[in-house]
Design a protein around this motif. Structure first.
Motif, PDB file in Angstrom:
ATOM      1  N   THR A 191       0.849  -1.188   0.000  1.00 57.19           N
ATOM      2  CA  THR A 191       0.000   0.000   0.000  1.00 57.19           C
ATOM      3  C   THR A 191       0.887   1.241   0.000  1.00 57.19           C
ATOM      4  O   THR A 191       1.783   1.378   0.829  1.00 57.19           O
ATOM      5  N   PHE A 192       0.657   2.147  -0.950  1.00 64.44           N
ATOM      6  CA  PHE A 192       1.506   3.348  -1.040  1.00 64.44           C
ATOM      7  C   PHE A 192       0.758   4.641  -0.730  1.00 64.44           C
ATOM      8  O   PHE A 192       1.368   5.645  -0.355  1.00 64.44           O
ATOM      9  N   ASN A 214     -10.218   3.992   0.802  1.00 61.49           N
ATOM     10  CA  ASN A 214      -9.592   2.948  -0.014  1.00 61.49           C
ATOM     11  C   ASN A 214      -8.070   2.957   0.099  1.00 61.49           C
ATOM     12  O   ASN A 214      -7.440   4.007  -0.015  1.00 61.49           O
ATOM     13  N   ASP A 215      -7.491   1.770   0.302  1.00 61.69           N
ATOM     14  CA  ASP A 215      -6.041   1.596   0.245  1.00 61.69           C
ATOM     15  C   ASP A 215      -5.637   1.374  -1.211  1.00 61.69           C
ATOM     16  O   ASP A 215      -6.330   0.667  -1.945  1.00 61.69           O
ATOM     17  N   TYR A 216      -4.518   1.947  -1.601  1.00 64.62           N
ATOM     18  CA  TYR A 216      -4.008   1.802  -2.967  1.00 64.62           C
ATOM     19  C   TYR A 216      -2.733   0.960  -2.945  1.00 64.62           C
ATOM     20  O   TYR A 216      -1.688   1.419  -2.487  1.00 64.62           O
ATOM     21  N   PRO A 217      -2.779  -0.271  -3.449  1.00 68.83           N
ATOM     22  CA  PRO A 217      -1.558  -1.092  -3.519  1.00 68.83           C
ATOM     23  C   PRO A 217      -0.863  -0.978  -4.875  1.00 68.83           C
ATOM     24  O   PRO A 217      -1.496  -0.693  -5.889  1.00 68.83           O
ATOM     25  N   ILE A 218       0.447  -1.191  -4.858  1.00 69.98           N
ATOM     26  CA  ILE A 218       1.227  -1.176  -6.092  1.00 69.98           C
ATOM     27  C   ILE A 218       2.099  -2.422  -6.119  1.00 69.98           C
ATOM     28  O   ILE A 218       2.539  -2.910  -5.067  1.00 69.98           O
ATOM     29  N   GLN A 239       7.188   5.277  -3.672  1.00 65.56           N
ATOM     30  CA  GLN A 239       7.155   5.099  -2.228  1.00 65.56           C
ATOM     31  C   GLN A 239       8.122   6.014  -1.475  1.00 65.56           C
ATOM     32  O   GLN A 239       8.051   6.114  -0.256  1.00 65.56           O
ATOM     33  N   SER A 240       9.004   6.683  -2.209  1.00 67.15           N
ATOM     34  CA  SER A 240      10.015   7.535  -1.585  1.00 67.15           C
ATOM     35  C   SER A 240       9.398   8.812  -1.029  1.00 67.15           C
ATOM     36  O   SER A 240       8.234   9.145  -1.298  1.00 67.15           O
ATOM     37  N   ALA A 241      10.198   9.560  -0.274  1.00 65.54           N
ATOM     38  CA  ALA A 241       9.731  10.835   0.290  1.00 65.54           C
ATOM     39  C   ALA A 241       9.335  11.803  -0.823  1.00 65.54           C
ATOM     40  O   ALA A 241       8.333  12.523  -0.708  1.00 65.54           O
ATOM     41  N   GLU A 242      10.109  11.805  -1.921  1.00 64.38           N
ATOM     42  CA  GLU A 242       9.797  12.688  -3.042  1.00 64.38           C
ATOM     43  C   GLU A 242       8.465  12.304  -3.684  1.00 64.38           C
ATOM     44  O   GLU A 242       7.642  13.164  -3.999  1.00 64.38           O
ATOM     45  N   GLY A 243       8.272  10.998  -3.872  1.00 66.30           N
ATOM     46  CA  GLY A 243       7.022  10.519  -4.459  1.00 66.30           C
ATOM     47  C   GLY A 243       5.826  10.802  -3.574  1.00 66.30           C
ATOM     48  O   GLY A 243       4.768  11.244  -4.042  1.00 66.30           O
ATOM     49  N   ALA A 273      -1.476  16.110  -3.965  1.00 64.19           N
ATOM     50  CA  ALA A 273      -2.646  15.859  -4.807  1.00 64.19           C
ATOM     51  C   ALA A 273      -3.889  15.524  -3.982  1.00 64.19           C
ATOM     52  O   ALA A 273      -4.984  15.422  -4.528  1.00 64.19           O
ATOM     53  N   GLY A 274      -3.712  15.339  -2.673  1.00 62.80           N
ATOM     54  CA  GLY A 274      -4.841  15.053  -1.805  1.00 62.80           C
ATOM     55  C   GLY A 274      -4.916  13.633  -1.281  1.00 62.80           C
ATOM     56  O   GLY A 274      -5.828  13.289  -0.534  1.00 62.80           O
ATOM     57  N   PHE A 275      -3.942  12.793  -1.648  1.00 62.48           N
ATOM     58  CA  PHE A 275      -3.941  11.416  -1.145  1.00 62.48           C
ATOM     59  C   PHE A 275      -3.506  11.402   0.328  1.00 62.48           C
ATOM     60  O   PHE A 275      -2.795  12.296   0.796  1.00 62.48           O
ATOM     61  N   LEU A 276      -3.930  10.362   1.023  1.00 55.40           N
ATOM     62  CA  LEU A 276      -3.572  10.178   2.424  1.00 55.40           C
ATOM     63  C   LEU A 276      -2.372   9.260   2.524  1.00 55.40           C
ATOM     64  O   LEU A 276      -2.169   8.388   1.679  1.00 55.40           O
ATOM     65  N   ASN A 277      -1.579   9.449   3.552  1.00 52.51           N
ATOM     66  CA  ASN A 277      -0.436   8.558   3.781  1.00 52.51           C
ATOM     67  C   ASN A 277      -0.913   7.138   4.043  1.00 52.51           C
ATOM     68  O   ASN A 277      -1.986   6.938   4.627  1.00 52.51           O
ATOM     69  N   PRO A 278      -0.126   6.138   3.617  1.00 57.34           N
ATOM     70  CA  PRO A 278      -0.557   4.747   3.802  1.00 57.34           C
ATOM     71  C   PRO A 278      -0.589   4.343   5.282  1.00 57.34           C
ATOM     72  O   PRO A 278       0.010   4.995   6.105  1.00 57.34           O
TER      73      PRO A 278
END
Length: 276
Positions: free
Chosen positions: A130-131, A236-240, A260-264, A271-276
């Motif tokens: 999950t990212f 919703n969790d987003y997996p990669i 998954q990095s700090a930059e990413g 963009a409004g996504f929540l941390n995993p």
């Protein structure tokens, strides 16, 4: 006195010579030490960089379009020899394409359920991670002319409301929120992905749509967002994951690591996504 002066001169010359030899020795020793230290070896660096090159194809949920497009450009900038091609769409249709044999290197889904379709199909993918996470929001016409303030307001029969299809993550999340609230909503249409649902409001073909916060934010002034508390129970969790049929695993792994990095994560949270 004359003898004393003559005897001192050779001693001074010898001392100077010895000092020079010591200095040269020290410089030589320092050079040898530098060559064996932790300093980067240009040839080794070039070799590592060459591994992250070539083309990869990333299948990603429609809600990731803006942020992944940005991440793709940043990744290519960091690795000039690499190129990322994206295919965005509903997670369910992307999963079906992958299990049907469509060539891809990475899959980023909007829910663990659709990811499971891929991982269960003959070991098509490695262990997903999950990212990010995403939460629902109501998208209304600019200025919210219908004064929509809650999920219950969407049950008004005079409103044209659009939902994502129940088979895609945003639709499943909306259904979960409605069921938990004991509300029944009959939309004017079910859309194949979250962008299609949002576009109905942008084009003024619908009064409201239940989409993700990230999509409302990406639309800017074209819509207005209305938060509702029930969305907290349908995040919703987003997996990669790396797909096992990948033809360029090194670059695919590097892209996943970048996401998954700090930059990413900075791009994704902006963009409004929540941390995993």
């Amino acid at each position: 006195m004359t003898r004393s002066v003559r005897t001192r001169r050779p001693v001074r010359l010898a001392a100077v010579g010895a000092a020079a030899l010591l200095a040269l020795s020290a410089c030589s020793s320092s050079d040898d030490s530098d060559s064996g230290s932790g300093k980067s070896d240009p040839s080794a660096s070039a070799s590592a960089s060459s591994k992250v090159s070539g083309d990869i194809t990333v299948f990603a949920a429609a809600s990731l379009k803006e942020s992944f497009t940005t991440l793709g450009k940043e990744f290519e900038s960091a690795h000039p020899g690499a190129k990322v091609t994206f295919s965005f769409g509903g997670s369910d249709s992307l999963a079906a394409s992958i299990t049907g044999g469509a060539p891809a290197d990475v899959f980023a889904s909007a829910s663990p359920k659709t990811m499971k379709v891929v991982t269960d199909a003959g070991g098509n993918a490695t262990a997903p991670a999950t990212f990010v996470r995403n939460q629902l929001e109501i998208a209304t016409l600019p200025g919210n002319p219908d004064k929509i303030a809650s999920l219950k307001d969407l049950t008004n029969k005079d409103l044209k409301v659009v939902l994502c299809d129940k088979t895609v993550p945003c639709g499943a999340a909306a259904e979960k929120a409605l069921t938990a609230s004991k509300l029944k909503l009959t939309p004017v249409s079910y859309e194949e992905d979250v962008k299609s649902a949002l576009n109905k409001v942008v084009l003024k073909e619908a009064d409201a749509a239940v989409v993700y916060k990230t999509d409302v934010k990406a639309a800017g002034s074209k819509v207005e967002g209305v938060e509702f508390p029930e969305s907290a129970g349908a995040v919703n969790d987003y997996p990669i994951t790396l797909l096992k049929e990948s033809k360029n695993t090194e670059t695919a792994k590097a892209f996943i690591a970048f996401v998954q990095s700090a930059e990413g994560q900075k791009v994704l949270t902006a963009a409004g996504f929540l941390n995993p």
